[in-house]
Motif scaffolding. Structure first.
Motif, PDB file in Angstrom:
ATOM      1  N   GLY A 308       0.311  -1.085   0.562  1.00 42.01           N
ATOM      2  CA  GLY A 308       0.148  -0.238   0.241  1.00 42.01           C
ATOM      3  C   GLY A 308       0.446   1.315   0.169  1.00 42.01           C
ATOM      4  N   THR A 309       0.603   2.391   0.525  1.00 44.18           N
ATOM      5  CA  THR A 309       0.954   3.303   0.592  1.00 44.18           C
ATOM      6  C   THR A 309       1.063   4.075   1.694  1.00 44.18           C
ATOM      7  N   LEU A 310       2.101   4.470   2.737  1.00 46.27           N
ATOM      8  CA  LEU A 310       2.309   5.047   3.931  1.00 46.27           C
ATOM      9  C   LEU A 310       2.674   6.669   3.848  1.00 46.27           C
ATOM     10  N   ILE A 311       1.349   7.738   4.328  1.00 47.87           N
ATOM     11  CA  ILE A 311       0.829   8.638   4.704  1.00 47.87           C
ATOM     12  C   ILE A 311       1.359   9.452   5.655  1.00 47.87           C
ATOM     13  N   ALA A 312       2.853  10.281   5.707  1.00 53.29           N
ATOM     14  CA  ALA A 312       3.544  10.564   6.627  1.00 53.29           C
ATOM     15  C   ALA A 312       4.340  11.828   6.869  1.00 53.29           C
ATOM     16  N   LYS A 313       4.596  12.473   8.274  1.00 53.59           N
ATOM     17  CA  LYS A 313       5.776  13.127   8.067  1.00 53.59           C
ATOM     18  C   LYS A 313       6.217  13.701   7.128  1.00 53.59           C
ATOM     19  N   GLN A 314       7.188  12.402   7.875  1.00 50.06           N
ATOM     20  CA  GLN A 314       8.930  12.754   7.049  1.00 50.06           C
ATOM     21  C   GLN A 314       9.208  11.154   6.944  1.00 50.06           C
ATOM     22  N   THR A 315       9.986  10.582   5.942  1.00 53.35           N
ATOM     23  CA  THR A 315      10.259   9.443   5.701  1.00 53.35           C
ATOM     24  C   THR A 315      11.892   8.620   5.580  1.00 53.35           C
ATOM     25  N   ASN A 316      12.145   7.921   5.824  1.00 52.59           N
ATOM     26  CA  ASN A 316      13.168   6.910   5.933  1.00 52.59           C
ATOM     27  C   ASN A 316      13.391   7.630   4.741  1.00 52.59           C
ATOM     28  N   GLU A 317      14.915   7.686   3.703  1.00 58.28           N
ATOM     29  CA  GLU A 317      14.866   7.886   2.476  1.00 58.28           C
ATOM     30  C   GLU A 317      15.894   7.143   2.112  1.00 58.28           C
ATOM     31  N   GLN A 318      16.348   6.140   2.572  1.00 54.53           N
ATOM     32  CA  GLN A 318      16.774   4.576   2.384  1.00 54.53           C
ATOM     33  C   GLN A 318      15.843   3.752   1.903  1.00 54.53           C
ATOM     34  N   GLN A 319      14.660   3.673   3.029  1.00 60.41           N
ATOM     35  CA  GLN A 319      13.403   2.832   2.630  1.00 60.41           C
ATOM     36  C   GLN A 319      12.047   3.182   1.113  1.00 60.41           C
ATOM     37  N   PHE A 320      12.668   4.667   1.205  1.00 60.25           N
ATOM     38  CA  PHE A 320      11.712   5.414  -0.312  1.00 60.25           C
ATOM     39  C   PHE A 320      12.424   6.117  -0.373  1.00 60.25           C
ATOM     40  N   PRO A 321      13.553   5.488  -1.591  1.00 65.04           N
ATOM     41  CA  PRO A 321      13.842   6.706  -2.641  1.00 65.04           C
ATOM     42  C   PRO A 321      13.851   7.809  -3.290  1.00 65.04           C
ATOM     43  N   GLN A 322      14.317   8.977  -2.959  1.00 64.09           N
ATOM     44  CA  GLN A 322      13.763  10.238  -3.341  1.00 64.09           C
ATOM     45  C   GLN A 322      13.273  10.906  -4.762  1.00 64.09           C
ATOM     46  N   THR A 323      12.020  10.864  -5.596  1.00 69.12           N
ATOM     47  CA  THR A 323      11.597  11.308  -6.296  1.00 69.12           C
ATOM     48  C   THR A 323      11.036  12.562  -6.525  1.00 69.12           C
ATOM     49  N   LEU A 324      11.087  13.570  -7.933  1.00 71.41           N
ATOM     50  CA  LEU A 324      10.974  14.650  -7.943  1.00 71.41           C
ATOM     51  C   LEU A 324       9.694  14.993  -7.848  1.00 71.41           C
ATOM     52  N   VAL A 325       8.381  14.253  -9.100  1.00 75.07           N
ATOM     53  CA  VAL A 325       6.843  13.874  -8.329  1.00 75.07           C
ATOM     54  C   VAL A 325       6.988  12.746  -7.808  1.00 75.07           C
ATOM     55  N   THR A 326       6.109  12.972  -6.655  1.00 75.61           N
ATOM     56  CA  THR A 326       5.147  12.204  -6.629  1.00 75.61           C
ATOM     57  C   THR A 326       3.775  11.091  -6.943  1.00 75.61           C
ATOM     58  N   ALA A 327       2.908  12.119  -7.923  1.00 77.37           N
ATOM     59  CA  ALA A 327       1.937  11.724  -8.306  1.00 77.37           C
ATOM     60  C   ALA A 327       1.672  12.590  -8.783  1.00 77.37           C
ATOM     61  N   ILE A 328       0.542  12.145  -9.815  1.00 78.46           N
ATOM     62  CA  ILE A 328       0.059  13.534 -11.051  1.00 78.46           C
ATOM     63  C   ILE A 328      -1.601  13.093 -10.880  1.00 78.46           C
ATOM     64  N   THR A 329      -2.195  13.781 -10.655  1.00 79.90           N
ATOM     65  CA  THR A 329      -3.693  13.806 -10.741  1.00 79.90           C
ATOM     66  C   THR A 329      -4.825  14.045 -12.047  1.00 79.90           C
ATOM     67  N   THR A 330      -6.549  14.461 -11.148  1.00 78.04           N
ATOM     68  CA  THR A 330      -6.638  15.423 -12.957  1.00 78.04           C
ATOM     69  C   THR A 330      -8.059  15.977 -12.221  1.00 78.04           C
ATOM     70  N   LYS A 331      -8.142  16.724 -11.800  1.00 76.40           N
ATOM     71  CA  LYS A 331      -9.827  17.332 -11.946  1.00 76.40           C
ATOM     72  C   LYS A 331     -11.163  18.049 -13.417  1.00 76.40           C
ATOM     73  N   ARG A 332     -11.518  17.044 -13.415  1.00 78.00           N
ATOM     74  CA  ARG A 332     -12.178  17.215 -14.554  1.00 78.00           C
ATOM     75  C   ARG A 332     -13.881  18.061 -14.704  1.00 78.00           C
ATOM     76  N   ARG A 333     -14.185  18.798 -15.930  1.00 75.78           N
ATOM     77  CA  ARG A 333     -14.987  19.303 -16.139  1.00 75.78           C
ATOM     78  C   ARG A 333     -15.412  20.624 -15.253  1.00 75.78           C
ATOM     79  N   VAL A 334     -13.990  21.187 -14.845  1.00 81.41           N
ATOM     80  CA  VAL A 334     -14.175  22.478 -13.896  1.00 81.41           C
ATOM     81  C   VAL A 334     -14.551  23.683 -14.992  1.00 81.41           C
ATOM     82  N   THR A 335     -14.366  24.865 -14.268  1.00 86.86           N
ATOM     83  CA  THR A 335     -14.915  25.941 -15.386  1.00 86.86           C
ATOM     84  C   THR A 335     -14.034  26.638 -15.234  1.00 86.86           C
TER      85      THR A 335
END
Length: 503
Positions: A308-335
Motif C-alpha cells: 500500500g501507501t504510507l502517509i506520514a510527516k517524513q520518510t526514511n530515505e533509505q526505505q523510500f528513495p526520493q522522487t521529483l514528482v510523487t503523483a499526477i492527478t486530474t480534476k475534470r469538467r471545471v470552469t
C-alpha cells in the motif's frame, strides 16, 4: 495440542505492559459489501491481530448509505416506505454467516426503527437535515454489529460501539460536521481499557452526536475522519485505511494503464492529491493524523499482502528513495473564469471586491492566478457562478467564462527546489504535442503545480506528463543541475510487516 499464542499475547505475558503496536483499521463500504466480504475482513483482522492491537472503524455495507438516502427521497416524494434492499442485504448476511440470535435481534430492531423513521417522513413529506443524518446513520450501526458478531464467532473478542457511546462529539452543521477535539479525553478513557484487555472495539464511522445529543454525520470522508480522530485521541501508532485499491497510484490507471504504485507520500502531498481528484483520503480527514503525527497507511482489503501507501510527516530515505514528482492527478469538467478589472490600474480593493462577490455567491475556488488588473480562477462542476453573481462582478470587471476545462496537478514535496525545471519539461512536452495550457498556478506550499487546459486534451496530456516524470522520458530534466539524485521511476514498495518509527 496447546493453543497457539499470538506474538502480541506472548509479549504481554512477558511484560507488565502491552507493547504491541496499536492501530486503527478502517474498512470502507466496498470492503464490507456482502457476507462473504464480512467473513474475509474478519479473517484479515484476526491475522493482523497476531502483531497489532486493532481498533476497527467501519462504513456501511456496500451501497447501503445511498440506499438509505434514496429510501428517504421515496418517502418524501411518493409517501412510500421501501427498505427491501437494505433488509435483504443484512438479513441474508446474518443467515450466510450463521450469526447468533442476539445479533439477529439487534439487527431486526434497527430495521424496525428505520422503518418507523421512514413512516414518519412519509407522513409529513419532509426530510430535514437532522432527520436525513439520523436516516444515514443506520448503515454504520448495522454493519458494526454484524462485523463484531462475526469476529466473536471466529474467536476474537469484539464489541460493537456506536461512536457516541465512546464519547464522539461533533461540531458543525448536519451533513458536514467535524470531530470536536474537546472529546478526545473521553475517547481515550473509553477505548484504552478495551485495547488493554485485547478486546476489539468495532466503532461506527461517519457519525457522532452534537452537544445537544443529536446524531450528526461527518460529511465527505467521514469514516476516515473517525479513524484518524480515534488514533489522535488515543495516541495510537498508525491508521490503516483499507480500500479496494493498492494504495495511491502515480496517476489514474484508467487514463494511464502503466501507472505505478506510490509507496510513500507526505501529509501535505496526500491532501493536495485528494483535493485535486485522487480517490484517496479527504483532506479534512488527514488533519487529526497530521496534528498528532500519526502515520496513515492505505491498504487493499482485496489484496492484503500489497504494502500500500504510507502517509506520514517524513520518510526514511533509505526505505523510500526520493522522487521529483510523487503523483499526477486530474480534476475534470471545471470552469475557468477570467476577470479583468475595468478600474484604473493601481486602484485598491479590486481583489477584495472580487472575493467578496464569490463568497456571497457561496462559490468555492480551486486555483487562482493573478496580476494587478486581472484574475483567472477555476470552479469545479458543483460550484458555478449564477447570473446574479456574474452581474455583480460585471460592475467592476469584464467577466469571461470558459467551460469544459480540466486541472492537471503535479504533486511532489521535492518540486519545491526544482519548479522551474518541472515547468520547463511540462511546457516542452505539451507544446511538442500541440496541447495548449491556458493557466498555471503554484500554491504557497510549492508542492503542487496546477495546469489548466481544455478538458478534451486531458486524455492525451496526462500520459505524456506521466511518462515524462515516471518513465524518464524527459531527458533534459533528469540532467538538470541539482536533480541528478531525483529518480523519475518509483522504487519497489517496501514491506509493511512492522510499523515504521515515524512518530
Amino acid at each position: 495440542p496447546a493453543k497457539r499464542r499470538s506474538r502480541c499475547h506472548v509479549k504481554m505475558m512477558e511484560s507488565t505492559e502491552n507493547d504491541c503496536p496499536r492501530v486503527v483499521m478502517k474498512f470502507g463500504g466496498s470492503s464490507l459489501a456482502s457476507g462473504k466480504r464480512m467473513c474475509q475482513v474478519a479473517e484479515l483482522i484476526k491475522s493482523q491481530r497476531e502483531h497489532v492491537d486493532p481498533v476497527i472503524v467501519v462504513s456501511a455495507m456496500g451501497k447501503t448509505t445511498n440506499a438509505l438516502l434514496k429510501a428517504g427521497e421515496k418517502a418524501v416524494d411518493e409517501g412510500q416506505v421501501r427498505i427491501d434492499e437494505i433488509r435483504t442485504l443484512h438479513l441474508d448476511t446474518l443467515e450466510e454467516l450463521d450469526l447468533p440470535g442476539a445479533t439477529g435481534t439487534e439487527i431486526r430492531g434497527l430495521l424496525r426503527d428505520l422503518e418507523a423513521l421512514l413512516d414518519g417522513v412519509s407522513m409529513v413529506r419532509e426530510l430535514t437535515p437532522r432527520t436525513r443524518d439520523l436516516l444515514a446513520s443506520f448503515g454504520e450501526r448495522l454493519s458494526c454489529r454484524v462485523l463484531a458478531a462475526q469476529l466473536n464467532q471466529i474467536g476474537i473478542p469484539a464489541i460493537a460501539k456506536d461512536a457516541w457511546t465512546i464519547g464522539m462529539r461533533t461540531i458543525g452543521r448536519f451533513g458536514d460536521a467535524v470531530v470536536d477535539e474537546d472529546c478526545y479525553s473521553d475517547l481515550k478513557s473509553s477505548l484504552s481499557p478495551i485495547i488493554q484487555r485485547r478486546e476489539v472495539a468495532v466503532v461506527t464511522g461517519f457519525i457522532g452526536k452534537d452537544a445537544d445529543g443529536r446524531i450528526v454525520t461527518l460529511g465527505r470522508g467521514g469514516s476516515d475522519l473517525t479513524a484518524t480522530a480515534l488514533a489522535a485521541a488515543c495516541g495510537l501508532d498508525e491508521v490503516q485505511v483499507w480500500k479496494d485499491v493498492d494504495g495511491m497510484m502515480s496517476a489514474d490507471p484508467r487514463l494511464v494503464p502503466h501507472a505505478v504504485p506510490v509507496p510513500f507520500a507526505t501529509y501535505e502531498e496526500a491532501a493536495e492529491l485528494a483535493y485535486f481528484g485522487a480517490q484517496l483520503l479527504h483532506p479534512v480527514s488527514m488533519q487529526p493524523a497530521l496534528k498528532a503525527n500519526v502515520p496513515v497507511r492505505v491498504k487493499n482489503s482485496y489484496n492484503p499482502d500489497h504494502p500500500g501507501t504510507l502517509i506520514a510527516k517524513q520518510t526514511n530515505e533509505q526505505q523510500f528513495p526520493q522522487t521529483l514528482v510523487t503523483a499526477i492527478t486530474t480534476k475534470r469538467r471545471v470552469t475557468l473564469v477570467d476577470v479583468v478589472s475595468t478600474r484604473m490600474v493601481g486602484q485598491s480593493g479590486f481583489l477584495a471586491r472580487l472575493f467578496q462577490s464569490l463568497s456571497a455567491a457561496d462559490v468555492s475556488v480551486d486555483v487562482v492566478a493573478t496580476s494587478e488588473v486581472s484574475v483567472s480562477l477555476t470552479l469545479d462542476k458543483n460550484s458555478q457562478l449564477d447570473p446574479t453573481a456574474i452581474a455583480d462582478l460585471s460592475q467592476i470587471a469584464q467577466v469571461a467564462i470558459h467551460s469544459n476545462r480540466a486541472i492537471i496537478s503535479l504533486v511532489g514535496d521535492n518540486m519545491k527546489d526544482h519548479s522551474t525545471a518541472v515547468l520547463a519539461s511540462c511546457f516542452n512536452i505539451l507544446a511538442n504535442n500541440g496541447i495548449h495550457v491556458e493557466m498555471i498556478s503554484q500554491g504557497a506550499s510549492k508542492v503542487n503545480i496546477a495546469l489548466v487546459l481544455d478538458d478534451e486534451d486531458t486524455d492525451a496530456a496526462l500520459p505524456l506528463l506521466h511518462d515524462c516524470f515516471f518513465l524518464e522520458e524527459c531527458k533534459p530534466l533528469t540532467q538538470t543541475k541539482n536533480t541528478t539524485t531525483m529518480k523519475a521511476t518509483l522504487p519497489a514498495a517496501a514491506s509493511t510487516s512492522s510499523i515504521p518509527a515515524t512518530r
